[in-house]
Each structure stands twice: as structure tokens, then as C-alpha cells.
Scaffold this motif. Structure first.
Motif, mmCIF file in Angstrom:
data_model
loop_
_atom_site.group_PDB
_atom_site.id
_atom_site.type_symbol
_atom_site.label_atom_id
_atom_site.label_comp_id
_atom_site.label_asym_id
_atom_site.label_seq_id
_atom_site.Cartn_x
_atom_site.Cartn_y
_atom_site.Cartn_z
ATOM 1 N N SER A 82 -10.077 6.704 4.077
ATOM 2 C CA SER A 82 -10.665 5.362 3.253
ATOM 3 C C SER A 82 -12.100 5.241 3.695
ATOM 4 O O SER A 82 -12.436 5.008 4.826
ATOM 5 C CB SER A 82 -9.855 4.268 3.803
ATOM 6 O OG SER A 82 -8.598 4.405 3.528
ATOM 7 N N SER B 41 -9.194 1.482 -4.856
ATOM 8 C CA SER B 41 -8.756 0.162 -4.834
ATOM 9 C C SER B 41 -9.131 -0.462 -5.972
ATOM 10 O O SER B 41 -10.229 -0.478 -6.602
ATOM 11 C CB SER B 41 -9.425 -0.380 -3.423
ATOM 12 O OG SER B 41 -9.105 0.275 -2.554
ATOM 13 N N ASN C 192 -4.728 2.094 -5.253
ATOM 14 C CA ASN C 192 -4.663 1.495 -4.139
ATOM 15 C C ASN C 192 -4.494 -0.270 -4.559
ATOM 16 O O ASN C 192 -5.309 -0.562 -4.883
ATOM 17 C CB ASN C 192 -5.497 1.678 -3.225
ATOM 18 C CG ASN C 192 -5.311 0.839 -1.710
ATOM 19 O OD1 ASN C 192 -4.033 0.486 -1.492
ATOM 20 N ND2 ASN C 192 -6.307 0.473 -0.980
ATOM 21 N N SER D 112 -1.426 -1.310 0.782
ATOM 22 C CA SER D 112 -2.068 -1.237 2.064
ATOM 23 C C SER D 112 -1.699 -2.507 2.868
ATOM 24 O O SER D 112 -1.960 -3.930 2.384
ATOM 25 C CB SER D 112 -3.669 -1.388 2.033
ATOM 26 O OG SER D 112 -3.999 -0.249 1.248
ATOM 27 N N ASP D 113 -1.095 -2.271 4.017
ATOM 28 C CA ASP D 113 -0.628 -3.286 5.155
ATOM 29 C C ASP D 113 0.098 -4.491 4.149
ATOM 30 O O ASP D 113 -0.481 -5.694 4.375
ATOM 31 C CB ASP D 113 -1.862 -3.801 5.705
ATOM 32 C CG ASP D 113 -1.718 -4.419 6.931
ATOM 33 O OD1 ASP D 113 -0.740 -4.079 7.569
ATOM 34 O OD2 ASP D 113 -2.657 -5.282 7.185
ATOM 35 N N LEU E 135 0.153 2.075 3.586
ATOM 36 C CA LEU E 135 -1.155 2.087 4.613
ATOM 37 C C LEU E 135 -0.725 0.932 5.525
ATOM 38 O O LEU E 135 -0.559 -0.231 5.183
ATOM 39 C CB LEU E 135 -2.317 2.112 4.035
ATOM 40 C CG LEU E 135 -2.474 3.246 2.956
ATOM 41 C CD1 LEU E 135 -4.054 2.918 2.357
ATOM 42 C CD2 LEU E 135 -2.381 4.703 3.383
ATOM 43 N N THR F 277 -3.102 3.360 9.490
ATOM 44 C CA THR F 277 -4.415 3.106 9.297
ATOM 45 C C THR F 277 -5.302 2.794 10.542
ATOM 46 O O THR F 277 -4.729 2.112 11.662
ATOM 47 C CB THR F 277 -4.682 2.062 8.286
ATOM 48 O OG1 THR F 277 -4.229 2.271 7.150
ATOM 49 C CG2 THR F 277 -6.177 1.734 8.158
#
Length: 321
Positions: free
Chosen positions: A6, A73, A102, A195-196, A213, A248
């Protein structure tokens, strides 16, 4: 074993702003080292020293690379689903199937203020809106059958109407007729990354994401998170191996390769996502010293099998149904 990088292209305090030559040189180096994909961050939440809009940068990177996956993203707050689906499908065609999205699952009030929503959304509304947005994009990507577009000038036929699937979506937040006015992309659907995800978003991630992620956690907590995602995917009929979970990790120094290998074995995650700042000496050091070491220990260099990003990641075609 998969490896993503990233790259935050916004220059930090005291760092010079990257130009395209520096970004492309680093990405080509990552490609040569066998990195599966590079993820370009993007945000409109505050004044930024970011030199490029992320999806525009992907289009340029696609012309100077051949194998590495290219991911941008993009927030569900800053776009309309039709435009975003169209943009990523076009990028997938330009890159011959190496594109991923993303999907940003968090809102920032300052970003909302740039898109006619100065007050933003309450958390529940934002979550329902994001889910509806993502499902629309995924449906638009497969609105054309693989051989639906005929381009038959002599016969006067642009497409086969039996292979066109208008979406005709009318939902709580969006109304979208479809189909897209670009062709079906090489991957059918570009790779979807989340992500997360917060606890309330885990079902959305396990049901639709190709790659999740997860921010760095102790080994046992990471093992629990990976197991939970894969169990939920299996519970709705997905093969657990079709959702890849990458840990990550922000890098400020050279990683301990032995610790990385131990984390891989103990957590069951599918690889790593290393976060790098827009620091030119740091990027150079990562490319010259860290990537060769990761490759020597088998943490990098195992990807890029097949022509598309889906093939690199072993995801099969089209993503979750």
C-alpha cells in the motif's frame, strides 16, 4: 503466499512530493520482485500533498507495467456507483485484467463536505448506503454477457439483446438502470478489496470481498479474525479460499523475516500488505534491500501466476456470487 504494497502517495511533513517517474520506477521494481499488487491510497478529506488522483494514476501505471496488480482506494461517499463501476471496468480493460478496487468503508465528515453532504451520514445510514453501493457496482460489472457486444457494422447489430442484463435497481439510496456503457472487463469483475472492516462490516466483507486487509494484530488475534472471516464466507456458500486475508503492517524499518514467517504459520493469513509512505529514500531502501530479502525467503516472488490479478491471487473468475 501473497504480497501487496500500500503506497500512500501524499507527501508527509518534510518529504518531497513524488513525481510520476518516481512512482512508476518503484512500482516497476515491485513488479520485478514478484509483488502481487500495489494499492494506491486516495482521500479527499483534507488539503493533501498527494500529486495524483488514484484511478488516474492507475491508468498511467498500466501503460508502463505488464504483470503487477494495480489497485486504487475509492470512497463510496465520493462517487456514484455507475461512474465508479464504469471507471474501474475501463481500467481493467486498459490494464488487460490487473485492476482492483479498495472500497473505503469509513466516512470522514470533511470528505462528506466536498460531496454535498456537509453533515455526512449517521453510521447506520452510511453502512447501509455503502452495502447498496458495492452491490450495485458488482452487478453493473457483469451487466453484459461475455460475448454480448457484437460491433457488427455490416449487420447493423451493436449487441445481442438476449445477453444484456439491465440492472433496474431502485433502492434506499440509489436508482440505477444499467447496463454500463463500457464492455465487460477481462476479469468479469475487478478484484474487490476491503480494508480493516469494523465488526458490523464483517458479513459484507466475507460475502463480497475478494481480499480483506486486516490491520496488524498479535498472532492469536489475527488467527481469530482470519478464521472468523473464512467461516462466515463458508456459511454463505463461498469456498473459504476465495477470500484472501492479508495482514497489514506499516513499515518504518526492515522487517524481521523470521517473525513474518512465524506469523504466517500461526495465523493462517494468506500474506502481507506492507504500508509505505511517500518517502523517496525509504522507497528506494525497500526496493533495494527489503524486497530481495523477502523474495529470498519466499515471502515475495510467488505471485503473478497467470495474466490477471484474479489469477495472481488464485481467485478464479468473477468473484463472489
Amino acid at each position: 503466499m501473497h504480497l501487496a504494497i500500500s503506497l500512500n502517495i501524499a507527501a508527509g511533513k518534510g518529504h518531497a512530493v513524488l513525481d510520476f517517474g518516481q512512482v512508476s520506477s518503484f512500482v516497476r521494481g515491485a513488479e520485478a520482485a514478484g509483488v502481487d499488487m500495489v494499492i494506491i491510497s486516495d482521500s479527499a478529506d483534507k488539503p493533501s500533498s498527494s500529486p495524483f488522483e488514484a484511478t488516474t494514476l492507475l491508468a498511467a501505471l498500466a501503460t508502463v507495467t505488464d504483470r503487477i496488480g494495480l489497485v486504487a482506494s475509492a470512497s463510496t461517499l465520493a462517487h456514484q456507483p455507475y461512474n465508479l463501476a464504469r471507471r474501474f471496468a475501463s481500467l481493467d480493460i486498459i490494464s488487460h485484467g490487473r485492476i482492483g478496487w479498495n472500497a473505503t468503508l469509513r466516512q470522514n465528515p470533511r470528505e462528506a463536505g466536498n460531496f454535498s453532504r456537509p453533515e455526512g451520514f449517521c453510521d447506520d445510514d452510511f453502512r447501509r448506503r455503502a452495502k447498496e453501493f458495492i452491490n450495485i457496482v458488482r452487478a453493473l460489472w457483469i451487466g453484459w454477457g461475455r460475448d454480448a457486444l457484437l460491433f457488427d457494422k455490416a449487420g447493423g447489430r451493436f449487441h445481442d439483446p438476449d445477453k444484456m442484463q439491465p440492472l433496474n435497481h431502485i433502492g434506499e439510496f440509489f436508482s440505477v438502470r444499467g447496463p454500463l456503457n463500457v464492455a465487460r472487463s477481462p476479469q468479469d469483475r475487478p478484484v474487490l478489496i476491503m480494508s480493516d472492516p469494523a465488526e458490523a462490516d464483517i458479513d459484507l466483507a466475507s460475502g463480497g470481498a475478494d481480499v480483506v486487509l486486516i490491520e496488524g494484530q498479535p498472532s492469536e488475534a489475527l488467527k481469530v479474525a482470519v478464521g472468523d472471516l473464512k467461516r462466515r464466507a463458508a456459511a454463505i456458500g463461498r469456498q473459504p479460499e476465495t477470500v484472501k486475508v492479508l495482514a497489514t503492517m506499516a513499515l518504518s524499518s526492515e522487517p524481521d523475516v523470521g517473525s513474518l514467517q512465524a506469523l504466517l504459520e500461526s495465523s493462517g493469513c494468506d500474506g502481507f500488505n506492507f504500508v509505505l509512505p511517500a518517502d523517496i529514500p525509504g522507497l528506494q531502501s525497500f526496493a533495494d534491500r527489503v524486497l530481495p530479502e523477502l523474495r529470498r525467503h519466499g515471502i515475495a516472488g510467488q505471485g503473478q501466476q497467470g495474466a490477471t490479478l484474479r489469477a495472481h491471487l488464485g481467485l478464479g473468475t468473477g468473484g463472489a456470487k
